[in-house]
Design a protein around this motif. Structure first.
Motif, PDB file in Angstrom:
ATOM      1  N   ARG A   1      31.939  55.378   4.291  1.00 58.24           N
ATOM      2  CA  ARG A   1      31.622  53.799   3.935  1.00 58.24           C
ATOM      3  C   ARG A   1      31.755  52.796   5.425  1.00 58.24           C
ATOM      4  NH1 ARG A   1      37.889  53.956   0.682  1.00 58.24           N
ATOM      5  NH2 ARG A   1      36.671  55.762  -0.694  1.00 58.24           N
ATOM      6  N   ASP A   2      32.453  51.993   5.177  1.00 56.51           N
ATOM      7  CA  ASP A   2      31.439  50.976   6.367  1.00 56.51           C
ATOM      8  C   ASP A   2      32.654  50.000   7.031  1.00 56.51           C
ATOM      9  OD1 ASP A   2      29.140  50.691   5.205  1.00 56.51           O
ATOM     10  OD2 ASP A   2      29.765  48.934   3.443  1.00 56.51           O
ATOM     11  N   ILE A   3      32.514  49.746   8.118  1.00 55.02           N
ATOM     12  CA  ILE A   3      32.936  49.597   9.644  1.00 55.02           C
ATOM     13  C   ILE A   3      32.201  47.900   9.484  1.00 55.02           C
ATOM     14  CG2 ILE A   3      33.763  51.382  10.799  1.00 55.02           C
ATOM     15  CD1 ILE A   3      31.146  48.962  12.180  1.00 55.02           C
ATOM     16  N   TYR A   4      33.316  47.012  10.875  1.00 55.95           N
ATOM     17  CA  TYR A   4      32.339  45.664  10.703  1.00 55.95           C
ATOM     18  C   TYR A   4      31.072  45.846  12.000  1.00 55.95           C
ATOM     19  CZ  TYR A   4      35.582  42.960   7.986  1.00 55.95           C
ATOM     20  OH  TYR A   4      35.691  42.075   6.564  1.00 55.95           O
ATOM     21  N   ARG A   5      30.327  45.195  11.842  1.00 55.03           N
ATOM     22  CA  ARG A   5      29.063  45.547  13.204  1.00 55.03           C
ATOM     23  C   ARG A   5      29.003  43.325  13.022  1.00 55.03           C
ATOM     24  NH1 ARG A   5      25.692  48.668  15.531  1.00 55.03           N
ATOM     25  NH2 ARG A   5      27.175  49.986  15.507  1.00 55.03           N
ATOM     26  N   ASN A   6      29.213  43.008  14.213  1.00 54.80           N
ATOM     27  CA  ASN A   6      27.999  41.833  14.453  1.00 54.80           C
ATOM     28  C   ASN A   6      28.893  40.600  12.635  1.00 54.80           C
ATOM     29  OD1 ASN A   6      26.997  42.531  16.920  1.00 54.80           O
ATOM     30  ND2 ASN A   6      25.473  42.627  15.488  1.00 54.80           N
ATOM     31  N   GLY A   7      29.959  40.731  12.691  1.00 53.59           N
ATOM     32  CA  GLY A   7      31.077  40.337  11.320  1.00 53.59           C
ATOM     33  C   GLY A   7      30.303  41.340  10.469  1.00 53.59           C
ATOM     34  N   GLN A   8      29.312  42.088   9.605  1.00 52.22           N
ATOM     35  CA  GLN A   8      29.366  41.837   8.533  1.00 52.22           C
ATOM     36  C   GLN A   8      29.063  43.422   8.620  1.00 52.22           C
ATOM     37  OE1 GLN A   8      27.685  40.266   6.380  1.00 52.22           O
ATOM     38  NE2 GLN A   8      28.310  38.317   8.004  1.00 52.22           N
ATOM     39  N   PRO A   9      29.409  43.936   6.740  1.00 53.57           N
ATOM     40  CA  PRO A   9      29.428  45.972   7.172  1.00 53.57           C
ATOM     41  C   PRO A   9      28.577  46.300   7.372  1.00 53.57           C
ATOM     42  CG  PRO A   9      29.902  43.775   5.178  1.00 53.57           C
ATOM     43  CD  PRO A   9      29.109  43.992   6.357  1.00 53.57           C
ATOM     44  N   TYR A  10      29.129  47.208   7.929  1.00 53.45           N
ATOM     45  CA  TYR A  10      28.017  48.349   8.472  1.00 53.45           C
ATOM     46  C   TYR A  10      27.864  50.506   7.961  1.00 53.45           C
ATOM     47  CZ  TYR A  10      24.490  50.216  11.892  1.00 53.45           C
ATOM     48  OH  TYR A  10      23.142  50.117  13.063  1.00 53.45           O
ATOM     49  N   PRO A  11      27.108  50.764   7.952  1.00 53.44           N
ATOM     50  CA  PRO A  11      27.560  51.650   7.729  1.00 53.44           C
ATOM     51  C   PRO A  11      28.548  52.408   9.168  1.00 53.44           C
ATOM     52  CG  PRO A  11      25.527  51.807   6.842  1.00 53.44           C
ATOM     53  CD  PRO A  11      25.497  49.988   8.056  1.00 53.44           C
ATOM     54  N   THR A  12      29.250  53.216   8.613  1.00 50.72           N
ATOM     55  CA  THR A  12      29.333  53.812   9.360  1.00 50.72           C
ATOM     56  C   THR A  12      29.301  55.151  10.148  1.00 50.72           C
ATOM     57  OG1 THR A  12      31.894  53.875   8.224  1.00 50.72           O
ATOM     58  CG2 THR A  12      32.167  55.308  10.247  1.00 50.72           C
ATOM     59  N   GLN A  13      28.092  55.873   9.197  1.00 46.66           N
ATOM     60  CA  GLN A  13      27.671  56.680   9.682  1.00 46.66           C
ATOM     61  C   GLN A  13      26.633  56.773  10.500  1.00 46.66           C
ATOM     62  OE1 GLN A  13      25.469  58.339   6.402  1.00 46.66           O
ATOM     63  NE2 GLN A  13      25.487  60.916   7.284  1.00 46.66           N
ATOM     64  N   LYS A  14      26.130  55.888  10.257  1.00 45.68           N
ATOM     65  CA  LYS A  14      24.906  55.073  11.059  1.00 45.68           C
ATOM     66  C   LYS A  14      25.871  54.899  12.709  1.00 45.68           C
ATOM     67  CE  LYS A  14      21.733  51.553  10.475  1.00 45.68           C
ATOM     68  NZ  LYS A  14      20.756  51.325   9.618  1.00 45.68           N
ATOM     69  N   ALA A  15      26.954  54.202  12.760  1.00 46.66           N
ATOM     70  CA  ALA A  15      27.427  53.496  14.124  1.00 46.66           C
ATOM     71  C   ALA A  15      27.860  54.317  14.307  1.00 46.66           C
ATOM     72  CB  ALA A  15      28.921  52.664  13.633  1.00 46.66           C
ATOM     73  N   PHE A  16      28.332  55.697  14.271  1.00 43.47           N
ATOM     74  CA  PHE A  16      28.395  57.381  14.518  1.00 43.47           C
ATOM     75  C   PHE A  16      28.025  57.672  15.338  1.00 43.47           C
ATOM     76  CE2 PHE A  16      33.190  57.998  12.530  1.00 43.47           C
ATOM     77  CZ  PHE A  16      33.438  57.459  13.264  1.00 43.47           C
TER      78      PHE A  16
END
Length: 516
Positions: free
Chosen positions: A166-181
């Motif tokens: 699913r998604d986390i916040y990045r700069n106030g916008q949804p961002y894929p958790t997989q990419k962030a990890f």
């Protein structure tokens, strides 16, 4: 978050509403280096592993969930069950909680699991702490929880993010958790058999919202007391209504504190003022009795919220050291539901009080000599200027909506999940209602603040009051409001001014009397 941010320790001591809100605002977290705490957490997860190895029956581990508890899970599928749980609960709708609220939710869930009675592994607590400290805040929809079995649907988004989905916040916008990890070299967590249930089957969302609501309500008690003093000054009211001797015979401590704050703001070293009427109207004279209800109930609400914060509230409870699996209903959010239904009632009464005071301020029949609608225009310009006329209409609209939302959510229990969850708390809906009532009330209070400051200034301009007769706190509040909104002479759109004052209220930047 930055590594230099202050840290709050989880696991060894009882935490408070203020601790949770500090994490929400940016503090980091750390797990306590406490031997008893560490031993309790490890004992729980090891006991579950032992039971699984011995083919023991454990709800939500070797059985299906809820009404499906009679369904045995084949041994080779047990490991897949947590992912199935958070996947099929991915059906939340509505708006999304902001990052501040999301961090509060993470902190509350971490605190509950850190009680050591949920059977989760140490690595899961570490992963939750990582989400907080790296500011990887899940994007969580607001709607879909009935408050028992806890906040299943919204907390499924926390479980999924821990697993890299699913998604986390990045700069106030949804961002894929997989990419962030991947960018941060964080390994997704494969949840152990009990961990999906432990994460989701609890009251973390409603309790996080309750912490936020509590702090906002606590501030409004003080601000409404000060604004009542401004209203009394603007309408040439009677300061004897707030006399200590008068209130000594009705000894509610919160009510008496409110009366004392108003009394101090009215005197400023001067003799008591008798005003133009022997008895002012109820919205001024009885203000301590209205505001005081919330002031007096806050300690009880704090107890409810903080006991829930510092509890293990999933099911089953795992006592690893005593080797017990205890099936019950600690996910039920009844205490938070009651706290939030009660709080929103008291807060809406503040909106009603401030709206009634504003109505007095703008009406020449009741404001004792102030211009109609508090217009600052003079001469022939008075004919075309309407001052706070529309603002008062708006305040009545916001008040009506707040009052409409005071119907208790907790009485609307619905039987769900094949009648297994046949009595539910609705605690999360109650908490969301409370936050909406707070927003509407803050809007009314912002309108009142603009009008009350205008009224005091007009009274001073008429030579019937001086700044020296106003207490330092009153003068400070007036100066602060004027940084956002100039004195109203010619009509202008006031929406920008109102929004600025609302933001100052929500940031708690306006001067108020002492703490409750």
């Amino acid at each position: 978050m930055h590594s230099s941010a202050p840290r709050i320790e989880f696991g060894a001591t009882r935490l408070t509403i203020e601790d949770i809100l500090a994490v929400a605002a940016g503090h980091n977290v750390q797990l306590a280096n406490d031997a008893a705490f560490i031993r309790r957490v490890h004992a729980g997860s090891q006991f579950l592993e032992q039971l699984l190895a011995e083919h023991g029956e454990i709800y939500g581990v070797t059985t299906g969930y809820g009404d499906s508890c009679t369904v045995a899970i084949p041994a080779h599928l047990v490991a897949e069950l947590p992912r199935q749980l958070y996947t099929y609960h991915g059906c939340g709708l509505g708006a999304f909680f902001d990052e501040f609220t999301g961090r509060a939710i993470l902190a509350v869930r971490l605190l509950s699991l850190a009680q050591g009675y949920s059977g989760v592994r140490w690595i899961l607590l570490e992963q939750l702490a990582t989400l907080i400290n790296q500011n990887l805040v899940p994007v969580i929809p607001e709607e879909g929880s009935v408050g028992a079995s806890g906040d299943l649907t919204p907390l499924s988004y926390v479980a999924a993010v821990l697993a890299g989905e699913r998604d986390i916040y990045r700069n106030g916008q949804p961002y894929p958790t997989q990419k962030a990890f991947a960018e941060l070299n964080i390994s997704p967590l494969t949840l152990a058999p009990k961990e999906g249930l432990a994460l989701m089957n609890g009251t973390a969302v409603m309790t996080a919202l309750a912490c936020i609501a509590y702090r906002r309500a606590e501030y409004l008690v003080k601000l409404c007391a000060r604004l009542t003093a401004l209203t009394s000054l603007a309408t040439d009211g009677n300061s004897y209504h707030f006399d200590a001797k008068l209130f000594s015979v009705k000894p509610h401590p919160g009510q008496n504190a409110v009366a004392a704050w108003i009394h101090d703001d009215l005197l400023a070293g001067e003799a008591p003022r008798e005003g133009l009427r022997l008895q002012d109207r109820y919205s001024i004279r009885c203000a301590p009795h209205v505001i005081g209800v919330l002031a007096d109930v806050l300690p009880m609400l704090r107890q409810f919220i903080e006991n829930e914060l510092n509890s293990a509230n999933d099911n089953p409870i795992i006592d690893g050291e005593g080797e017990h699996v205890l099936h019950g209903g600690h996910f039920y959010g009844g205490h938070i539901a009651f706290a939030m239904d009660s709080l929103k009632n008291c807060v809406a009464n503040l909106a009603d009080l401030m709206d009634r005071q504003l109505a007095l301020l703008v009406d020449t029949r009741y404001n004792h000599g102030l211009p109609s609608n508090l217009s600052g225009a003079s001469g022939e310009r008075r004919a075309i200027n309407h001052g706070f006329k529309a603002v008062q209409i708006g305040a009545s609209a916001w008040t009506a909506e707040a009052l409409k939302l005071t119907m208790p959510a907790s009485v609307f229990s619905r039987s769900t999940e094949c009648h297994n969850q046949d009595k539910v708390s609705m605690g999360t809906i109650a908490a969301r209602d409370a936050l909406r009532v707070l927003q509407l009330t803050e809007q009314v209070i912002a309108a009142h603040a603009l009008a009350a400051v205008q009224g005091v200034e007009l009274r001073i301009a008429q030579g019937e009051l001086s700044a020296a007769q106003c207490a330092p706190g009153v003068n400070a509040l007036m100066a602060e409001v004027r940084t956002f909104s100039a004195h109203l002479v010619e009509d202008r759109a006031l929406d920008t001014d109102l929004r600025a004052v609302i933001a100052a209220i929500q940031a708690q930047n306006l001067s108020v009397p002492g703490a409750v």
